[in-house]
Scaffold this motif. Structure first.
Motif, PDB file in Angstrom:
ATOM      1  N   LEU A  98      50.174  40.261  33.264  1.00  0.00           N
ATOM      2  CA  LEU A  98      49.294  40.548  34.093  1.00  0.00           C
ATOM      3  C   LEU A  98      50.092  40.121  35.750  1.00  0.00           C
ATOM      4  O   LEU A  98      49.209  40.012  36.504  1.00  0.00           O
ATOM      5  CB  LEU A  98      47.916  39.997  33.994  1.00  0.00           C
ATOM      6  N   GLY A  99      51.131  40.024  35.716  1.00  0.00           N
ATOM      7  CA  GLY A  99      51.883  39.716  37.079  1.00  0.00           C
ATOM      8  C   GLY A  99      51.710  38.347  37.642  1.00  0.00           C
ATOM      9  O   GLY A  99      52.011  38.034  38.944  1.00  0.00           O
ATOM     10  N   VAL A 100      51.179  37.366  36.768  1.00  0.00           N
ATOM     11  CA  VAL A 100      50.959  35.997  37.116  1.00  0.00           C
ATOM     12  C   VAL A 100      51.974  34.863  36.460  1.00  0.00           C
ATOM     13  O   VAL A 100      52.308  35.258  35.259  1.00  0.00           O
ATOM     14  CB  VAL A 100      49.836  35.424  36.870  1.00  0.00           C
ATOM     15  N   ARG A 101      52.548  34.195  37.084  1.00  0.00           N
ATOM     16  CA  ARG A 101      53.654  33.399  36.766  1.00  0.00           C
ATOM     17  C   ARG A 101      53.185  31.748  36.455  1.00  0.00           C
ATOM     18  O   ARG A 101      52.458  31.178  37.248  1.00  0.00           O
ATOM     19  CB  ARG A 101      54.895  32.895  37.891  1.00  0.00           C
ATOM     20  N   MET A 102      53.089  31.565  35.238  1.00  0.00           N
ATOM     21  CA  MET A 102      52.549  30.260  34.479  1.00  0.00           C
ATOM     22  C   MET A 102      53.628  29.234  34.206  1.00  0.00           C
ATOM     23  O   MET A 102      54.812  29.586  33.569  1.00  0.00           O
ATOM     24  CB  MET A 102      51.771  30.529  33.271  1.00  0.00           C
TER      25      MET A 102
END
Length: 343
Positions: A162-166
């Motif tokens: 979903l395009g989020v870097r965790m």
């Protein structure tokens, strides 16, 4: 041990230290325009179907919203999938399955989304640092970079889709001295913010996972490290996958509310401006208003805030030098080596 090159040794030690304290050790985001889709064969029919399906993955990365695939705009893009395709190849997996590796034109897809009034992530999507304390009966432990466990691995993968870097902390001596399992379990905000400063993340996710008898529960808090504001929610589940789904849905909703936007497609270009001296939200708002008032500036987006420095992206309809001239004439903005200082 002796060495004939002490300067080289110092350099190597410095590089190692930089790596160990850098969030770059966390999982990098995949290229937003690259998607792998399983295919039964390499016929044109199978490729066309996979090309259409692959666009959904790109749209979710660009917007952070799984529901984007249900929109009329997404349906139209799937129908015209070949127009957005820049190239493709095939890959065979370890179990013999075949995959189409498709590469899409991200710029054109972003433009199509914005034209349909669908907000998108900025060019640098948000990063989330996750402090996860696991209590599964074998003693509490904090999930760390390089060994995030099943839950952490699934969270990072699902967020990346979903395009989020965790990111996950490296849990070295500095982290161990700054935060404890008890801090996370109790939901204390200050230790989480203090321990996270070195990682430079946009948001902080913290919670204790308690797993017993095949079921798990966790109370999450999402922290804005600059404003010290917190949102909390609880999830329960019988498997890591269920926890991931119920964790990411409210997390992404809050991230989209803050970070997605509709850029000005008519702007001639973009100009990034750094301003220091932003000590509180009121000053941030005044700087934003001042930047928006400049001739040729169509839109101002805050890319990020670190300490008292903020990076702004200006959508401009004039040449960048014209905007810089206006900035240099502003009495409240004093030019520095890498931007401006608000006075």
């Amino acid at each position: 041990m002796t060495t004939r090159h002490p300067a080289l040794l110092v350099l190597l030690v410095g590089l190692l230290g930089a790596l160990l304290t850098s969030p770059g050790l966390a999982r990098d985001l995949p290229s937003p325009g690259r998607v792998e889709v399983p295919v039964a064969d390499q016929t044109d029919r199978a490729r066309q179907a996979a090309t259409a399906a692959g666009i959904d993955g790109v749209l979710k990365r660009l917007t952070g919203d799984p529901a984007v695939t249900e929109t009329a705009a997404a349906a139209e893009m799937r129908d015209q999938a070949d127009d957005y395709l820049q190239g493709f190849s095939y890959r065979r997996g370890e179990d013999g399955d075949s995959f189409l590796v498709a590469r899409y034109d991200v710029r054109r897809l972003r433009e199509a989304l914005v034209a349909a009034d669908i907000p998108i992530w900025p060019q640098r999507p948000p990063t989330v640092l996750a402090w996860v304390s696991m209590d599964d009966g074998d003693g509490p432990r904090i999930l760390q970079s390089g060994d995030p466990g099943e839950l952490g691995d699934q969270l990072a993968h699902a967020a990346a889709d979903l395009g989020v870097r965790m990111l996950f902390p490296i849990m070295d001596l500095q982290d161990l001295a700054a935060i404890s399992h008890a801090d996370i379990a109790a939901g204390f905000v200050d230790p989480v913010i203090d321990a996270s400063g070195r990682y430079g993340s946009d948001r902080l996710l913290a919670g204790q996972v308690v797993a017993r008898g095949g079921a798990a529960r966790v109370g999450w808090m999402l922290v804005d490290p600059e404003q010290a504001t917190t949102r909390r929610w609880r999830v329960t589940g019988e498997a890591a996958g269920q926890l991931v789904d119920e964790t990411l849905e409210p997390l992404l909703e809050q991230l989209r509310e803050r970070f997605t936007y509709l850029p000005d497609l008519g702007a001639r270009g973009r100009l990034t401006v750094r301003v220091v001296g932003i000590r509180d939200l009121a000053i941030h708002d005044r700087v934003t208003e001042r930047l928006e008032s400049l001739a040729g500036v169509a839109q101002v987006i805050t890319l990020g805030v670190r300490g008292d420095a903020a990076d702004f992206e200006l959508s401009i309809s004039v040449e960048p030098d014209q905007v810089r001239d206006s900035l240099n004439r502003d009495a409240r903005l004093v030019a520095t080596t890498d931007g401006y200082r608000w006075e």
